[in-house]
Design an enzyme around this catalytic site. Structure first.
Site, PDB file in Angstrom:
ATOM      1  N   THR A 263      26.459  -2.713  24.611  1.00 17.39           N
ATOM      2  CA  THR A 263      27.111  -1.567  23.949  1.00 17.39           C
ATOM      3  C   THR A 263      26.867  -0.251  24.686  1.00 17.39           C
ATOM      4  O   THR A 263      27.424   0.774  24.289  1.00 17.39           O
ATOM      5  CB  THR A 263      26.596  -1.417  22.504  1.00 17.39           C
ATOM      6  OG1 THR A 263      25.184  -1.183  22.516  1.00 17.39           O
ATOM      7  CG2 THR A 263      26.907  -2.661  21.691  1.00 17.39           C
TER       8      THR A 263
ATOM      9  N   PHE B 251     -28.546   7.508  -3.267  1.00 17.34           N
ATOM     10  CA  PHE B 251     -29.986   7.486  -3.540  1.00 17.34           C
ATOM     11  C   PHE B 251     -30.388   8.513  -4.592  1.00 17.34           C
ATOM     12  O   PHE B 251     -29.658   9.458  -4.893  1.00 17.34           O
ATOM     13  CB  PHE B 251     -30.798   7.685  -2.255  1.00 17.34           C
ATOM     14  CG  PHE B 251     -30.605   9.012  -1.556  1.00 17.34           C
ATOM     15  CD1 PHE B 251     -30.963  10.218  -2.162  1.00 17.34           C
ATOM     16  CD2 PHE B 251     -30.113   9.063  -0.258  1.00 17.34           C
ATOM     17  CE1 PHE B 251     -30.824  11.433  -1.523  1.00 17.34           C
ATOM     18  CE2 PHE B 251     -29.969  10.279   0.407  1.00 17.34           C
ATOM     19  CZ  PHE B 251     -30.323  11.463  -0.233  1.00 17.34           C
TER      20      PHE B 251
ATOM     21  N   LYS C 100      25.187  11.779  14.909  1.00 22.45           N
ATOM     22  CA  LYS C 100      25.453  13.105  15.470  1.00 22.45           C
ATOM     23  C   LYS C 100      26.895  13.534  15.184  1.00 22.45           C
ATOM     24  O   LYS C 100      27.168  14.709  14.917  1.00 22.45           O
ATOM     25  CB  LYS C 100      25.184  13.108  16.981  1.00 22.45           C
ATOM     26  CG  LYS C 100      25.457  14.462  17.638  1.00 22.45           C
ATOM     27  CD  LYS C 100      25.062  14.443  19.110  1.00 22.45           C
ATOM     28  CE  LYS C 100      25.332  15.802  19.751  1.00 22.45           C
ATOM     29  NZ  LYS C 100      24.856  15.866  21.150  1.00 22.45           N
TER      30      LYS C 100
ATOM     31  N   VAL D 233      22.419  -5.339  28.033  1.00 21.82           N
ATOM     32  CA  VAL D 233      23.517  -4.399  28.213  1.00 21.82           C
ATOM     33  C   VAL D 233      24.775  -4.988  27.588  1.00 21.82           C
ATOM     34  O   VAL D 233      25.299  -6.001  28.068  1.00 21.82           O
ATOM     35  CB  VAL D 233      23.770  -4.095  29.708  1.00 21.82           C
ATOM     36  CG1 VAL D 233      24.984  -3.178  29.864  1.00 21.82           C
ATOM     37  CG2 VAL D 233      22.541  -3.450  30.325  1.00 21.82           C
TER      38      VAL D 233
ATOM     39  N   GLY E 219      -5.624   5.007 -25.281  1.00 18.41           N
ATOM     40  CA  GLY E 219      -4.747   5.692 -24.333  1.00 18.41           C
ATOM     41  C   GLY E 219      -5.089   5.419 -22.883  1.00 18.41           C
ATOM     42  O   GLY E 219      -4.662   6.161 -21.999  1.00 18.41           O
TER      43      GLY E 219
ATOM     44  N   THR F  60      26.331 -11.626  15.696  1.00 14.04           N
ATOM     45  CA  THR F  60      27.095 -11.049  14.581  1.00 14.04           C
ATOM     46  C   THR F  60      28.543 -11.502  14.654  1.00 14.04           C
ATOM     47  O   THR F  60      29.141 -11.919  13.649  1.00 14.04           O
ATOM     48  CB  THR F  60      27.014  -9.518  14.597  1.00 14.04           C
ATOM     49  OG1 THR F  60      25.643  -9.106  14.587  1.00 14.04           O
ATOM     50  CG2 THR F  60      27.716  -8.928  13.383  1.00 14.04           C
TER      51      THR F  60
ATOM     52  N   HIS G 154      -8.762   8.683 -16.733  1.00 12.23           N
ATOM     53  CA  HIS G 154      -8.949   9.742 -15.732  1.00 12.23           C
ATOM     54  C   HIS G 154      -9.688   9.225 -14.497  1.00 12.23           C
ATOM     55  O   HIS G 154     -10.640   9.833 -14.014  1.00 12.23           O
ATOM     56  CB  HIS G 154      -9.665  10.929 -16.346  1.00 12.23           C
ATOM     57  CG  HIS G 154      -8.919  11.520 -17.513  1.00 12.23           C
ATOM     58  ND1 HIS G 154      -7.754  12.230 -17.374  1.00 12.23           N
ATOM     59  CD2 HIS G 154      -9.166  11.464 -18.846  1.00 12.23           C
ATOM     60  CE1 HIS G 154      -7.322  12.602 -18.564  1.00 12.23           C
ATOM     61  NE2 HIS G 154      -8.150  12.155 -19.479  1.00 12.23           N
TER      62      HIS G 154
END
Length: 518
Positions: free
Chosen positions: A67, A467, A138, A65, A313, A37, A284
């Protein structure tokens, strides 16, 4: 509201990031970033500090590792209004971090790769990203957390017009979205790892059909005007795949209703049963008519012939792009929705005058499971995708079906699978003639399918989804003029049912497969 003065940016999906970071930088926000980034931002001419400058500690362990450090999480988690917190961070040289822009390693994309190695799968479990997201969410009163590129534009606008502040409403909305993001991420990991064998080799165990814990994650696409009835509220949710009815693209027309969407799914599912051009007209959730043809317009005309009154419809589903010829015919009838893989320009122009007609483009996807709510829980089953093989077909009557009857029987069988049980379908090759749906008695479905027929029944064939418990259904079908029947077999009275078919000179095929649809 606290001003946004310092932001951490660490994303896997870099869509829109450069423009967003540039706008933040122009507002005076200090940018801190990690790995790829940071490299992208520098290459784009945007000033950015490496995370190691903040922490005083290098990224290590192949990036595992970087952040996970008190100067990151202390900067995010400390309460600005708490004097003890302010004293603690000042004592340890921890700078406030006011915005966290993070999205996560593409675990699901990695898991979907064919033959992905176990080690690669594990390495794509993000640790630092979810930790920063949860810390920021949080502490949302003081910190903004941004987990989706979709939010970049709105946030940049709000910052530009408010003196680099975000309202409590915006912060709370972003925090809720953040917690939902990490919950869905953890759910995807847990669900995937359930299918990892004990020897550490990553394998999809398709034979283990159902997980011990069912984890579902869907995002709301839209609120609907109401549910099946006006007194019921409703909404539609998406699995995020971009495929299927829930992710269809509506080109024109009124807002889709709950019942429109249910019928659209039924129409689409039936249309996908066939390789040749096909049209299903649904009312339907049951087919008012279904037919195949050399062209889509031919298939539509044949489907409409089955029951033009009920088709009014209705909802149409097809398995081919709709062209101008098909659109011209469809536009003659009042329809609620038309679902297709696409619509060409001539079709769009033809439908443009029918402002309320919904046109929906759908990218097909095969469903794996079907879910149904029950009080206190949920039912889960495999989707009914069992095809018929030639070895499944057993002629049990004295008379063999002709080749024309056999083609018609197999067509009727595919359609019957999409009719509510008890289901009987009368058909000719490539065209339904009468549909008996949803009756408590199978013999009543036989009668209703015949009564509904507009086209001649003589010489048709019939399909039954299950059946015949008694010979009376066969007798009704013979009386209607059909010459052959396809059904699963398996009744204790199969011998009596076969004898009835022989008595009327009918050909009868057993499939050994049932297609109940409740």
């Amino acid at each position: 509201m606290p001003k946004i003065q310092r932001a951490i940016l660490s994303v896997t999906d870099k869509t829109g990031l450069v423009e967003f970071a540039r706008r933040l930088s122009n507002l005076g926000v200090e940018l801190i970033s990690t790995g790829g980034t940071a490299k992208l931002l520098r290459e784009s001419g945007i000033a950015v500090k490496d995370i190691s400058e903040l922490t005083g500690f290098p990224e290590m362990l192949d990036g595992r590792v970087k952040t996970l450090h008190p100067k990151v999480h202390g900067g995010i988690l400390h309460r600005r209004g708490n004097p003890a917190h302010r004293t603690a961070v000042a004592e340890h040289g921890i700078l406030p971090i006011d915005m966290v822009v993070v999205n996560l390693y593409a675990f699901e994309k990695t898991a979907a790769k064919p033959n992905v190695h176990f080690d690669e799968l594990i390495e794509n479990i993000d640790i630092g990203g979810p930790s920063m997201i949860r810390s920021a969410a949080k502490n949302f009163q003081d910190v903004a957390v941004v987990t989706s590129p979709d939010d970049y534009g709105q946030i940049a606008e709000e910052l530009a017009t408010s003196g680099c502040e975000l309202s409590s409403t915006t912060r709370w909305r972003l925090a809720r979205k953040a917690f939902a993001t990490t919950a869905a991420y953890d759910s995807a990991i847990a669900s995937t790892l359930e299918r990892v064998s004990a020897n550490g080799r990553f394998e999809f165990h398709e034979e283990v059909a159902f997980p011990q814990t069912l984890r579902l994650s869907f995002n709301k696409v839209m609120d609907l005007r109401y549910g099946e009835n006006p007194h019921q509220k409703a909404a539609m949710y998406s699995d995020g795949s971009g495929k299927g009815v829930a992710n269809g693209s509506q080109l024109q027309g009124k807002e889709l209703s709950y019942n429109n969407i249910v019928d659209l799914e039924a129409a689409w599912d039936l249309a996908q049963e066939f390789e040749e051009p096909v049209c299903a007209i649904i009312k339907h959730t049951n087919p008012a008519g279904a037919a195949t043809g050399k062209t889509l317009v031919e298939a539509y005309k044949k489907a409409l012939e089955c029951d033009p009154v009920s088709a009014f419809g209705g909802v149409v589903g097809v398995n081919r792009p709709i062209d101008g010829d098909a659109a011209e015919e469809m536009a003659k009838l009042f329809l609620e929705v038309i679902a297709a893989p696409s619509f060409d320009e001539a079709a769009k122009a033809k439908f443009a005058s029918k402002k309320n007609l919904r046109l929906v483009e759908v990218n097909d996807v095969r469903q794996k499971w079907v879910l149904k709510n029950v009080s206190g829980g949920i039912l889960l089953q495999d989707a009914d995708v069992r095809p018929l093989a030639e070895s499944d077909l057993k002629v049990v009557s004295k008379r063999q079906p002709t080749s024309e009857e056999k083609r018609a029987l197999l067509f009727a069988w595919r359609v019957c699978k999409h009719v509510k049980s008890n289901a009987i379908v009368y058909a000719r090759d490539g065209q339904t003639v009468g549909v008996g749906a949803g009756q408590m008695s199978r013999v009543d479905s036989c009668k209703i399918g015949a009564v509904k027929a507009v086209l001649p029944l003589k010489g048709t064939v019939a399909a039954s989804d299950a059946f015949f418990p008694f010979p009376d259904g066969v007798e009704e079908i013979a009386k209607a003029g059909a010459t052959a029947i396809i059904q699963p077999g398996g009744s204790v009275r199969d011998a009596e049912v076969i004898a009835a078919a022989d008595r009327f000179g009918l050909a009868m095929i057993f499939t050994g497969v049932r297609h109940f649809r409740h």
